[in-house]
Design an enzyme around this catalytic site. Structure first.
Site, mmCIF file in Angstrom:
data_model
loop_
_atom_site.group_PDB
_atom_site.id
_atom_site.type_symbol
_atom_site.label_atom_id
_atom_site.label_comp_id
_atom_site.label_asym_id
_atom_site.label_seq_id
_atom_site.Cartn_x
_atom_site.Cartn_y
_atom_site.Cartn_z
ATOM 1 N N GLU A 105 -1.605 -7.083 7.617
ATOM 2 C CA GLU A 105 -0.277 -6.938 8.206
ATOM 3 C C GLU A 105 -0.183 -7.785 9.474
ATOM 4 O O GLU A 105 -1.204 -8.238 10.023
ATOM 5 C CB GLU A 105 -0.016 -5.457 8.513
ATOM 6 C CG GLU A 105 1.355 -5.136 9.094
ATOM 7 C CD GLU A 105 2.516 -5.556 8.197
ATOM 8 O OE1 GLU A 105 2.705 -6.785 8.009
ATOM 9 O OE2 GLU A 105 3.252 -4.679 7.718
ATOM 10 N N HIS A 114 0.821 -1.217 0.000
ATOM 11 C CA HIS A 114 0.000 0.000 0.000
ATOM 12 C C HIS A 114 0.854 1.266 0.000
ATOM 13 O O HIS A 114 2.035 1.243 0.374
ATOM 14 C CB HIS A 114 -0.934 0.007 1.218
ATOM 15 C CG HIS A 114 -0.188 0.068 2.527
ATOM 16 N ND1 HIS A 114 0.324 1.239 3.044
ATOM 17 C CD2 HIS A 114 0.153 -0.911 3.404
ATOM 18 C CE1 HIS A 114 0.934 0.987 4.191
ATOM 19 N NE2 HIS A 114 0.853 -0.315 4.428
#
Length: 197
Positions: free
Chosen positions: A86, A13
């Site tokens: 994550e 990202h």
């Protein structure tokens, strides 16, 4: 970068506010910065030359916002996968690196220097992260045979996947370059082998 066969375009990202502040995000979130949005547009431009057949994304907003920019001119099925999140860092999330180094010096040193030994109450281990990340990528490879698939995920999640596909043990994780915000790699499966471009 020429990709063929069964491909995964694996994207980290774009930059977030907490990235700028050196805060650990984990499963928490902060907005993309202006730079982060531009990074996502740059990935979009790089990938415009490729046909993309499907997309998978972490449910975390920074990943979904990055994906939305990349897919701005495309209409694709998007699958949201918790396995692409994550690493869960428990009560470290939202704290700066300096704060965690002071409050948990031993765990902090392990996180950066001995990831195979890292254990923190309420957090994932690197091995748990690697297991779910690789499991998801293998599933994506199997579902997207002979296709190009876009995957948007996160820093450590991508890094431990690269360790798996390069046969790098977790204790040598620091030898793998950090994927920068808004960068991508192409994982190409040919038979039982995966090549990284």
């Amino acid at each position: 970068m020429m990709c063929k066969e069964t491909n995964i375009f694996l994207v980290r990202h774009g930059e977030t506010e907490w990235n700028q502040q050196n805060r650990l995000q984990g499963h928490q979130n902060s907005p993309l910065t202006v730079i982060g949005k531009q990074q996502a547009y740059d990935v979009k431009k790089s990938l415009d030359q490729y046909e993309i057949h499907q997309a998978y994304v972490s449910p975390l907003k920074r990943a979904r916002d990055t994906l939305d920019i990349i897919l701005k001119d495309r209409k694709l099925e998007v699958i949201i996968s918790n396995n692409l999140r994550e690493i869960n860092l428990g009560h470290w999330e939202g704290r700066t690196r300096e704060e965690t180094a002071q409050s948990h010096p031993d765990e902090y040193k392990m996180f950066w220097g001995e990831p195979d030994a890292f254990v923190l109450s309420g957090a994932e281990t690197f091995r748990q992260l690697q297991h779910r990340m690789v499991e998801e990528l293998e599933y994506i490879f199997s579902k997207g045979k002979n296709n190009n698939t876009l995957v948007v995920s996160h820093w450590m999640a991508i890094k431990v996947a690269l360790a798996h596909y390069t046969s790098t043990p977790l204790y040598l994780l620091s030898s793998i370059a950090n994927p920068g915000n808004g960068t991508f790699l192409c994982l190409t499966r040919q038979g039982d082998d995966v090549f990284i471009h």
